[in-house]
Design a protein around this motif. Structure first.
Motif, PDB file in Angstrom:
ATOM      1  N   GLY A  78       0.819  -1.208   0.000  1.00 40.17           N
ATOM      2  CA  GLY A  78       0.000   0.000   0.000  1.00 40.17           C
ATOM      3  C   GLY A  78       0.846   1.248   0.000  1.00 40.17           C
ATOM      4  O   GLY A  78       1.821   1.357   0.752  1.00 40.17           O
ATOM      5  N   ALA A  79       0.507   2.202  -0.866  1.00 38.10           N
ATOM      6  CA  ALA A  79       1.290   3.428  -0.971  1.00 38.10           C
ATOM      7  C   ALA A  79       0.385   4.564  -1.406  1.00 38.10           C
ATOM      8  O   ALA A  79      -0.589   4.359  -2.135  1.00 38.10           O
ATOM      9  N   ASP A 132      -5.222   5.523 -12.140  1.00 39.87           N
ATOM     10  CA  ASP A 132      -6.615   5.346 -12.587  1.00 39.87           C
ATOM     11  C   ASP A 132      -6.713   4.274 -13.668  1.00 39.87           C
ATOM     12  O   ASP A 132      -7.618   3.435 -13.648  1.00 39.87           O
ATOM     13  N   ARG A 133      -5.778   4.297 -14.609  1.00 37.96           N
ATOM     14  CA  ARG A 133      -5.806   3.302 -15.684  1.00 37.96           C
ATOM     15  C   ARG A 133      -5.515   1.902 -15.152  1.00 37.96           C
ATOM     16  O   ARG A 133      -6.115   0.911 -15.603  1.00 37.96           O
ATOM     17  N   LEU A 134      -4.609   1.796 -14.190  1.00 36.88           N
ATOM     18  CA  LEU A 134      -4.292   0.488 -13.613  1.00 36.88           C
ATOM     19  C   LEU A 134      -5.464  -0.063 -12.810  1.00 36.88           C
ATOM     20  O   LEU A 134      -5.676  -1.284 -12.775  1.00 36.88           O
ATOM     21  N   VAL A 135      -6.227   0.809 -12.181  1.00 36.80           N
ATOM     22  CA  VAL A 135      -7.446   0.369 -11.483  1.00 36.80           C
ATOM     23  C   VAL A 135      -8.440  -0.177 -12.505  1.00 36.80           C
ATOM     24  O   VAL A 135      -9.063  -1.229 -12.304  1.00 36.80           O
ATOM     25  N   SER A 154      -5.725  -2.028  -6.671  1.00 36.64           N
ATOM     26  CA  SER A 154      -6.896  -1.727  -5.847  1.00 36.64           C
ATOM     27  C   SER A 154      -6.628  -0.441  -5.075  1.00 36.64           C
ATOM     28  O   SER A 154      -5.469  -0.082  -4.828  1.00 36.64           O
ATOM     29  N   VAL A 155      -7.699   0.265  -4.691  1.00 37.94           N
ATOM     30  CA  VAL A 155      -7.550   1.556  -4.021  1.00 37.94           C
ATOM     31  C   VAL A 155      -8.402   1.572  -2.759  1.00 37.94           C
ATOM     32  O   VAL A 155      -9.520   1.056  -2.740  1.00 37.94           O
ATOM     33  N   SER A 156      -7.865   2.147  -1.690  1.00 40.21           N
ATOM     34  CA  SER A 156      -8.593   2.227  -0.414  1.00 40.21           C
ATOM     35  C   SER A 156      -9.506   3.448  -0.420  1.00 40.21           C
ATOM     36  O   SER A 156      -9.382   4.335  -1.261  1.00 40.21           O
ATOM     37  N   HIS A 157     -10.435   3.481   0.519  1.00 37.61           N
ATOM     38  CA  HIS A 157     -11.348   4.630   0.651  1.00 37.61           C
ATOM     39  C   HIS A 157     -10.931   5.517   1.826  1.00 37.61           C
ATOM     40  O   HIS A 157     -11.745   6.205   2.427  1.00 37.61           O
ATOM     41  N   THR A 158      -9.651   5.495   2.154  1.00 35.53           N
ATOM     42  CA  THR A 158      -9.123   6.309   3.241  1.00 35.53           C
ATOM     43  C   THR A 158      -8.666   7.660   2.699  1.00 35.53           C
ATOM     44  O   THR A 158      -8.662   7.901   1.496  1.00 35.53           O
ATOM     45  N   THR A 159      -8.285   8.515   3.610  1.00 31.27           N
ATOM     46  CA  THR A 159      -7.690   9.799   3.222  1.00 31.27           C
ATOM     47  C   THR A 159      -6.332   9.899   3.911  1.00 31.27           C
ATOM     48  O   THR A 159      -6.257   9.880   5.144  1.00 31.27           O
ATOM     49  N   PRO A 160      -5.237  10.008   3.159  1.00 30.03           N
ATOM     50  CA  PRO A 160      -5.207   9.961   1.687  1.00 30.03           C
ATOM     51  C   PRO A 160      -5.430   8.525   1.167  1.00 30.03           C
ATOM     52  O   PRO A 160      -5.284   7.558   1.912  1.00 30.03           O
ATOM     53  N   PHE A 178      -2.856   2.790  -2.483  1.00 25.70           N
ATOM     54  CA  PHE A 178      -2.966   1.901  -3.644  1.00 25.70           C
ATOM     55  C   PHE A 178      -2.145   0.645  -3.403  1.00 25.70           C
ATOM     56  O   PHE A 178      -1.059   0.691  -2.808  1.00 25.70           O
ATOM     57  N   ASP A 179      -2.691  -0.477  -3.851  1.00 21.65           N
ATOM     58  CA  ASP A 179      -2.000  -1.758  -3.674  1.00 21.65           C
ATOM     59  C   ASP A 179      -2.084  -2.550  -4.978  1.00 21.65           C
ATOM     60  O   ASP A 179      -3.080  -2.470  -5.710  1.00 21.65           O
ATOM     61  N   ALA A 180      -1.068  -3.339  -5.273  1.00 18.89           N
ATOM     62  CA  ALA A 180      -1.014  -4.110  -6.518  1.00 18.89           C
ATOM     63  C   ALA A 180      -1.728  -5.448  -6.356  1.00 18.89           C
ATOM     64  O   ALA A 180      -1.620  -6.113  -5.330  1.00 18.89           O
ATOM     65  N   VAL A 181      -2.463  -5.830  -7.361  1.00 16.64           N
ATOM     66  CA  VAL A 181      -3.043  -7.162  -7.424  1.00 16.64           C
ATOM     67  C   VAL A 181      -1.898  -8.154  -7.618  1.00 16.64           C
ATOM     68  O   VAL A 181      -0.943  -7.870  -8.355  1.00 16.64           O
TER      69      VAL A 181
END
Length: 263
Positions: A36-37, A58-61, A67-73, A76-79
């Protein structure tokens, strides 16, 4: 958090062949190295310019690689690679099928337009290209399929292509030899074609018989298959009335002369 260094060029090229840009590949590889970063950290890990990081993420998602978290900030994590490559392959297959369907529309439009008075003859090189053309001819047959081919060529390269011929379409085969059970759905003529090559007068009037074949579908599409001394095959294909008539007469003549020669 260490920046990404010296990503192997072959790995980048492989990912590009799967549809990723250089920046997308660098970001994905960078995220595989950390749990996650943030976007800022992705920039630091991957070396991708800060202004490009969000569009790339955005394109990788969208490509189901990140995958992307709903946190702030946001983080992002790789599948995992196995799932990521599978997702890319699924997209490629879907895109390929869409492209095939779209291109087929243009190809069929060309067929419907016709060619007027032009009698075009096409040269085809390579066995796979010839077999592909023959397969298309056989599959679209509506009235008849006729072929004259050596037994080796027939059973090695052609026979399996006849499977899609509609059951209502008669298939007539002339060949010099046959091994195994004779197919019940085809009308098979096994004739001593080699005897014709020993008759000088006839040999001058016939196509070379060794490693060759002529094919006629619906009396409108004809293909002549020849193999050179080096074993590399080539073919002539045409939908011209002239070549179709030539092939029809050639098959009929060979059958007549062969039967007469053995009497």
């Amino acid at each position: 958090m260490k920046a990404l260094r010296d990503v192997p060029t072959p790995l980048l090229e492989s990912l590009k062949s799967l549809g990723l840009t250089k920046y997308e590949a660098l970001v994905y590889i960078g995220l595989l190295r950390t749990a996650g970063a943030t976007a800022t950290e992705v920039h630091e890990i991957s070396g991708v310019p800060r202004a490009s990081v969000y569009p790339v993420l955005d394109r990788l998602v969208q490509k189901e690689l990140v995958s992307v978290s709903h946190t702030t900030p946001k983080r992002f994590d790789a599948v995992p690679p196995d799932q990521g490559v599978e997702n890319l392959m699924r997209r490629i297959e879907s895109d390929a099928e869409s492209a095939r369907a779209g291109l087929d529309v243009f190809y069929r439009e060309k067929e419907l337009e016709g060619r007027g008075d032009q009698e075009l003859v096409w040269t085809i090189y390579g066995e796979e290209n010839i077999r592909t053309r023959l397969a298309g001819m056989f599959k679209s047959a509506e009235r008849s399929v006729e072929l004259l081919a050596t037994g080796d060529l027939l059973q090695r390269s052609v026979l399996s292509l006849l499977d899609p011929v509609p059951g209502s379409v008669p298939v007539e085969i002339v060949t010099d030899c046959w091994t195994g059970e004779q197919p019940s759905r085809f009308r098979l003529h096994v004739l001593p074609l080699a005897a014709l090559c020993k008759t000088p007068i006839l040999a001058e009037k016939l196509l070379p018989y060794e490693r060759s074949g002529v094919f006629l579908v619906d009396d409108t599409r004809a293909l002549l298959w020849m193999e050179g001394a080096d074993g590399q095959p080539s073919a002539l294909y045409s939908e011209s009335a002239g070549l179709a008539l030539f092939v029809r007469r050639h098959i009929a003549t060979v059958m007549e002369w062969t039967k007469a020669a053995v009497q």
